[in-house]
Design a protein around this motif. Sequence first.
Motif, PDB file in Angstrom:
ATOM      1  N   TRP A  96     -22.306 -10.087 -13.899  1.00  0.00           N
ATOM      2  CA  TRP A  96     -23.041 -10.347 -15.021  1.00  0.00           C
ATOM      3  C   TRP A  96     -24.451 -10.052 -14.600  1.00  0.00           C
ATOM      4  O   TRP A  96     -25.025 -10.502 -13.854  1.00  0.00           O
ATOM      5  CB  TRP A  96     -23.049 -11.882 -15.526  1.00  0.00           C
ATOM      6  N   ILE A  97     -25.076  -9.282 -15.371  1.00  0.00           N
ATOM      7  CA  ILE A  97     -26.721  -9.395 -15.426  1.00  0.00           C
ATOM      8  C   ILE A  97     -27.207 -10.246 -16.443  1.00  0.00           C
ATOM      9  O   ILE A  97     -26.880 -10.066 -17.875  1.00  0.00           O
ATOM     10  CB  ILE A  97     -27.125  -7.915 -15.924  1.00  0.00           C
ATOM     11  N   ASP A  98     -28.100 -11.227 -16.138  1.00  0.00           N
ATOM     12  CA  ASP A  98     -28.387 -12.171 -17.215  1.00  0.00           C
ATOM     13  C   ASP A  98     -29.546 -11.955 -18.002  1.00  0.00           C
ATOM     14  O   ASP A  98     -30.589 -11.680 -17.522  1.00  0.00           O
ATOM     15  CB  ASP A  98     -28.663 -13.536 -16.226  1.00  0.00           C
ATOM     16  N   ARG A  99     -29.403 -11.764 -19.176  1.00  0.00           N
ATOM     17  CA  ARG A  99     -30.016 -11.277 -20.396  1.00  0.00           C
ATOM     18  C   ARG A  99     -30.330 -12.131 -21.398  1.00  0.00           C
ATOM     19  O   ARG A  99     -30.918 -11.764 -22.340  1.00  0.00           O
ATOM     20  CB  ARG A  99     -29.749  -9.830 -20.661  1.00  0.00           C
ATOM     21  N   VAL A 100     -29.775 -13.176 -21.164  1.00  0.00           N
ATOM     22  CA  VAL A 100     -29.923 -14.275 -22.129  1.00  0.00           C
ATOM     23  C   VAL A 100     -31.022 -15.110 -22.205  1.00  0.00           C
ATOM     24  O   VAL A 100     -31.775 -15.291 -21.084  1.00  0.00           O
ATOM     25  CB  VAL A 100     -28.551 -15.279 -22.168  1.00  0.00           C
ATOM     26  N   SER A 101     -31.630 -15.374 -23.277  1.00  0.00           N
ATOM     27  CA  SER A 101     -32.945 -16.203 -23.354  1.00  0.00           C
ATOM     28  C   SER A 101     -32.541 -17.409 -22.714  1.00  0.00           C
ATOM     29  O   SER A 101     -31.555 -18.302 -23.272  1.00  0.00           O
ATOM     30  CB  SER A 101     -33.357 -16.218 -24.817  1.00  0.00           C
ATOM     31  N   ASP A 102     -33.520 -18.075 -21.897  1.00  0.00           N
ATOM     32  CA  ASP A 102     -33.234 -19.355 -21.252  1.00  0.00           C
ATOM     33  C   ASP A 102     -33.433 -20.363 -22.306  1.00  0.00           C
ATOM     34  O   ASP A 102     -33.230 -21.429 -22.430  1.00  0.00           O
ATOM     35  CB  ASP A 102     -34.486 -19.377 -20.156  1.00  0.00           C
ATOM     36  N   ALA A 103     -34.511 -20.213 -23.410  1.00  0.00           N
ATOM     37  CA  ALA A 103     -34.825 -21.104 -24.500  1.00  0.00           C
ATOM     38  C   ALA A 103     -33.644 -21.265 -25.215  1.00  0.00           C
ATOM     39  O   ALA A 103     -33.298 -22.396 -25.867  1.00  0.00           O
ATOM     40  CB  ALA A 103     -36.229 -20.694 -25.236  1.00  0.00           C
TER      41      ALA A 103
ATOM     42  N   GLU B 148     -26.086   0.810 -12.357  1.00  0.00           N
ATOM     43  CA  GLU B 148     -26.309  -0.775 -12.035  1.00  0.00           C
ATOM     44  C   GLU B 148     -27.147  -1.609 -12.817  1.00  0.00           C
ATOM     45  O   GLU B 148     -27.097  -2.695 -13.056  1.00  0.00           O
ATOM     46  CB  GLU B 148     -26.854  -0.910 -10.653  1.00  0.00           C
ATOM     47  N   GLY B 149     -28.074  -0.938 -13.786  1.00  0.00           N
ATOM     48  CA  GLY B 149     -28.756  -1.646 -14.589  1.00  0.00           C
ATOM     49  C   GLY B 149     -27.918  -1.912 -16.188  1.00  0.00           C
ATOM     50  O   GLY B 149     -28.620  -2.560 -17.066  1.00  0.00           O
ATOM     51  N   TYR B 150     -27.127  -1.242 -16.172  1.00  0.00           N
ATOM     52  CA  TYR B 150     -26.095  -1.283 -17.665  1.00  0.00           C
ATOM     53  C   TYR B 150     -25.512  -2.711 -17.627  1.00  0.00           C
ATOM     54  O   TYR B 150     -25.051  -3.039 -16.664  1.00  0.00           O
ATOM     55  CB  TYR B 150     -25.181  -0.060 -17.806  1.00  0.00           C
TER      56      TYR B 150
ATOM     57  N   LEU C 102     -22.400  -5.089 -18.734  1.00  0.00           N
ATOM     58  CA  LEU C 102     -20.991  -4.755 -18.269  1.00  0.00           C
ATOM     59  C   LEU C 102     -20.161  -4.237 -19.227  1.00  0.00           C
ATOM     60  O   LEU C 102     -19.245  -3.521 -19.078  1.00  0.00           O
ATOM     61  CB  LEU C 102     -20.314  -6.366 -18.149  1.00  0.00           C
ATOM     62  N   PRO C 103     -20.134  -4.564 -20.560  1.00  0.00           N
ATOM     63  CA  PRO C 103     -19.424  -3.942 -21.780  1.00  0.00           C
ATOM     64  C   PRO C 103     -19.477  -2.495 -21.622  1.00  0.00           C
ATOM     65  O   PRO C 103     -18.765  -1.811 -21.915  1.00  0.00           O
ATOM     66  CB  PRO C 103     -19.842  -4.634 -22.852  1.00  0.00           C
ATOM     67  N   ARG C 104     -20.933  -1.981 -21.573  1.00  0.00           N
ATOM     68  CA  ARG C 104     -21.137  -0.647 -21.376  1.00  0.00           C
ATOM     69  C   ARG C 104     -20.533  -0.033 -20.199  1.00  0.00           C
ATOM     70  O   ARG C 104     -20.010   1.201 -20.295  1.00  0.00           O
ATOM     71  CB  ARG C 104     -22.647  -0.218 -21.282  1.00  0.00           C
ATOM     72  N   LEU C 105     -20.588  -0.608 -19.262  1.00  0.00           N
ATOM     73  CA  LEU C 105     -20.007   0.144 -17.881  1.00  0.00           C
ATOM     74  C   LEU C 105     -18.321   0.056 -18.134  1.00  0.00           C
ATOM     75  O   LEU C 105     -17.685   1.150 -17.878  1.00  0.00           O
ATOM     76  CB  LEU C 105     -20.130  -0.761 -16.911  1.00  0.00           C
ATOM     77  N   LEU C 106     -17.849  -0.835 -18.946  1.00  0.00           N
ATOM     78  CA  LEU C 106     -16.442  -0.958 -18.949  1.00  0.00           C
ATOM     79  C   LEU C 106     -15.868   0.309 -19.891  1.00  0.00           C
ATOM     80  O   LEU C 106     -14.872   1.070 -19.738  1.00  0.00           O
ATOM     81  CB  LEU C 106     -15.732  -2.138 -19.533  1.00  0.00           C
ATOM     82  N   ASP C 107     -16.774   0.673 -21.082  1.00  0.00           N
ATOM     83  CA  ASP C 107     -16.632   1.560 -21.967  1.00  0.00           C
ATOM     84  C   ASP C 107     -16.795   2.780 -21.326  1.00  0.00           C
ATOM     85  O   ASP C 107     -16.101   3.936 -21.355  1.00  0.00           O
ATOM     86  CB  ASP C 107     -17.603   1.454 -22.985  1.00  0.00           C
ATOM     87  N   MET C 108     -17.814   2.917 -20.509  1.00  0.00           N
ATOM     88  CA  MET C 108     -17.894   4.345 -19.757  1.00  0.00           C
ATOM     89  C   MET C 108     -16.941   4.659 -18.468  1.00  0.00           C
ATOM     90  O   MET C 108     -16.497   5.710 -18.818  1.00  0.00           O
ATOM     91  CB  MET C 108     -19.127   4.344 -18.867  1.00  0.00           C
ATOM     92  N   GLN C 109     -16.407   3.603 -18.039  1.00  0.00           N
ATOM     93  CA  GLN C 109     -15.185   3.917 -17.174  1.00  0.00           C
ATOM     94  C   GLN C 109     -13.954   4.268 -17.856  1.00  0.00           C
ATOM     95  O   GLN C 109     -13.201   5.098 -17.378  1.00  0.00           O
ATOM     96  CB  GLN C 109     -14.956   2.417 -16.223  1.00  0.00           C
ATOM     97  N   ARG C 110     -13.553   3.779 -19.166  1.00  0.00           N
ATOM     98  CA  ARG C 110     -12.676   4.040 -19.783  1.00  0.00           C
ATOM     99  C   ARG C 110     -12.499   5.519 -20.523  1.00  0.00           C
ATOM    100  O   ARG C 110     -11.563   6.109 -20.250  1.00  0.00           O
ATOM    101  CB  ARG C 110     -12.048   3.125 -21.187  1.00  0.00           C
TER     102      ARG C 110
END
Length: 145
Positions: free
Chosen positions: A32-39, A91-93, A95-103
Amino acid sequence: MKKTPLARVKEQFESKDKLVAAVQGLATDALWIDRVSDAKGLGRISNAKLLRLFDVLTDAKKQFGNREKLVASILDLEKRGKDAGYKTRLEGYPLPRLLDMQRASSRRAKHAEAKAAAKPKAEAKKPAAKKPAAKKSKARAAQPS
């Protein structure tokens, strides 16, 4: 009839809090790349998005284990293993985008394999065509020898 996201949450996890806890348990640094707002946090995300995120995280963990293996799989399928710039971009993408690219890459690779396997069979069946005799041009024919 398709169930609503709320019905799926209650059926699988009993409450949204348990779903959020399950997603947080899967959302490790390896995946996971954490892009969720802390607030706001994951508690403010809709049920549908949380369910999709849970499905994506479990699928990625089961198939690849971590992001690095997923990125390596994409690079191998696209035959760009030595491309360092492309690797850093992947590596900056998320996870859902990476899985779609892999498929998509795996489908393209399978299609190319099938096409390459079918091509020699078609060529082997055709008999060798004879080349027609070369015609002399009019200008050359008019010249005395």
